[in-house]
Motif scaffolding. Sequence first.
Motif, short mmCIF file in Angstrom:
data_model
loop_
_atom_site.label_atom_id
_atom_site.label_comp_id
_atom_site.label_asym_id
_atom_site.label_seq_id
_atom_site.Cartn_x
_atom_site.Cartn_y
_atom_site.Cartn_z
N VAL A 37 0.86 -1.18 0.00
CA VAL A 37 0.00 0.00 0.00
C VAL A 37 0.89 1.23 0.00
CG1 VAL A 37 -1.88 -1.15 1.22
CG2 VAL A 37 -0.14 0.08 2.53
N PRO A 38 0.37 2.38 -0.40
CA PRO A 38 1.19 3.59 -0.33
C PRO A 38 1.58 3.92 1.10
CG PRO A 38 -0.78 3.94 -1.69
CD PRO A 38 -0.96 2.63 -0.99
N ALA A 39 2.74 4.50 1.24
CA ALA A 39 3.16 5.03 2.55
C ALA A 39 2.54 6.41 2.70
CB ALA A 39 4.69 5.09 2.64
N GLY A 40 1.30 6.43 3.16
CA GLY A 40 0.55 7.68 3.23
C GLY A 40 1.25 8.73 4.06
N THR A 41 1.04 9.99 3.70
CA THR A 41 1.72 11.11 4.34
C THR A 41 0.69 12.08 4.93
OG1 THR A 41 1.71 12.47 2.34
CG2 THR A 41 3.56 10.93 2.62
N ILE A 42 1.21 13.06 5.67
CA ILE A 42 0.35 14.11 6.20
C ILE A 42 -0.28 14.91 5.07
CG2 ILE A 42 0.42 16.31 7.47
CD1 ILE A 42 2.37 14.96 9.42
N ALA A 43 0.46 15.11 3.98
CA ALA A 43 -0.11 15.82 2.83
C ALA A 43 -1.29 15.04 2.25
CB ALA A 43 0.97 16.03 1.77
N ASP A 44 -1.19 13.72 2.21
CA ASP A 44 -2.32 12.90 1.74
C ASP A 44 -3.51 13.05 2.68
OD1 ASP A 44 -0.79 11.84 -0.39
OD2 ASP A 44 0.05 10.31 0.94
N ALA A 45 -3.24 13.06 3.98
CA ALA A 45 -4.31 13.23 4.95
C ALA A 45 -5.00 14.57 4.75
CB ALA A 45 -3.76 13.11 6.37
N GLY A 206 -1.05 4.96 6.22
CA GLY A 206 0.01 5.72 6.88
C GLY A 206 0.15 5.34 8.33
N GLY A 207 1.17 5.87 8.98
CA GLY A 207 1.47 5.53 10.36
C GLY A 207 0.51 6.18 11.34
N GLY A 208 0.28 5.50 12.44
CA GLY A 208 -0.63 6.02 13.45
C GLY A 208 -0.09 7.27 14.12
N ARG A 209 1.22 7.31 14.38
CA ARG A 209 1.80 8.44 15.10
C ARG A 209 2.12 9.62 14.17
NH1 ARG A 209 4.31 4.52 18.95
NH2 ARG A 209 3.48 5.09 21.00
N SER A 210 1.89 9.46 12.88
CA SER A 210 2.09 10.57 11.95
C SER A 210 0.75 10.94 11.31
CB SER A 210 3.12 10.19 10.88
OG SER A 210 2.76 8.97 10.23
N VAL A 211 0.30 10.11 10.38
CA VAL A 211 -0.96 10.40 9.69
C VAL A 211 -2.14 10.35 10.64
CG1 VAL A 211 -2.52 9.60 7.88
CG2 VAL A 211 -0.05 9.59 7.49
N GLY A 212 -2.18 9.32 11.49
CA GLY A 212 -3.29 9.20 12.43
C GLY A 212 -3.36 10.39 13.37
N GLN A 213 -2.21 10.78 13.92
CA GLN A 213 -2.19 11.90 14.84
C GLN A 213 -2.61 13.19 14.13
OE1 GLN A 213 1.07 12.13 17.52
NE2 GLN A 213 0.87 14.32 17.87
#
Length: 481
Positions: A37-45, A206-213
């Motif tokens: 899957v894509p490594a989702g980013t804050i920009a994607d969020a 994406g990661g919980g502590r980056s995208v999730g947060q």
Amino acid sequence: MSVTHFQMYIDGTFTDGESRDTVAVENPATEEIFATVPAGTIADADRAIAAARRAQPEWSRRPAIERGRMVRRLASAILDSREHLARIVVAEQGKPISQARGEIDATAMFLEYAGEQARRIQGEILPSDHREEDVWIRRVPYGVVAALTAWNYPSALAGRKLGPALTAGNSVVLKGHEITPLSGLEIARIAHDLGFPPGVINVITGGGRSVGQHLVESRDTDLVTMTGSVRAGREIFAAAAPGLKPIRLELGGKAPFIVLEDADLDRAVDAAIVSRFTNCGQICTCAERIYVHRSLADAFISAFVARAKALRLADPMSDPDMGPKVSRPELEKIENIVSRAVAGGAEILTGGNRPGGDLFGRGHWYLPTVMLAPADSLLVREEIFGPIAPIRVIDGFEEALAEANASDYGLSAYVFTRNLRRVMQSARDLAFGEIYVNRGCGELVQGFHCGWKNSGLGGEDGQHGFEGYLRRKTMYVSWSD
């Protein structure tokens, strides 16, 4: 094994997002990489949040019955793809195929029930203190809902949040757990094919502590709903605090399973096996500590241990009784718990290690394990979330009640007795949001699934859960000349 790439779903379009990096998805039974899957980013969020913000006003203006009808169509389409979706759950999460099919049925059920609530969004008209004036209280959507789901039920938890949020008139940005991102993405594909408006449903990775947060902290998300660990819940609580954002947290559990002297022994053993070892013990409502009255202890333990030993572990697609743990870190956590518990005086009655044989040379396997636990054992204090069943022998209901309540958790509890007074005492005195009497685990969609203490805030399911996705607006309407 071929590797399939899945894309995120943002604003009605499937996309790899800002980064060209990918994250591997592993089959926990074999440790093979079968998807990326894509490594989702804050920009994607941010793109997903912006799309949801644009789409929500028009979605909320649709008649509720129309929104509910679309949600029910999604439920029907999910059932049409039942086998495909169940196989995805098996591949990414590891549960036996019959349990995965049950999860897809539950996904559809959550959506169907929520869609049926469209005609039950009720307001109030109250008398005013003033002549020719009314007080209206309306229930309206929050706006953009950030929905974060756990890895143990990647499809059902998505349906549990999408259904009421959408029917209530919200738009949604859904992020599945990093370990199990595929089920939510496949639900997005089905919703896309059904013609849901762009931006109403967005599913990102994406990661919980980056995208999730970021989803939690963003000024443009209006409500956060999350199912997961107490640790993650605390972090979300703190991240939402500066904006005083409403949150709904369904967290961990440490369910006591109390078997009193007048219990139906066979029924209690059957329920204990199901309530401890289903989904490899990875359910927040699982029987995490068993309290058996001394008069039944020998018979219960003998029968329970025999049943645990007989549970079959095998390729989840062959539909065994139990599959693997979801990941290597989760497996090692279980091993550490058992090691520490034995050092603290607990006794292993069966299991306590990984299975042998060629079939289990790869994968995150652990044997069904039964242990006798001292009163101060970590087995009765810490959430296990795996196939470890600690047993305590008690001398009476009051002792069981005291030990059950001596916990930071308060999600589910079980009581087996034929005594109506004990049932009523349990309803009054057990400090848990959900109590099962003379039956195993498995809440119903019309109930209310809610945790007390460290087990969460808010709740899911039923009319009360649905109304959690609506807020109230009061109007003072004067109609005098």
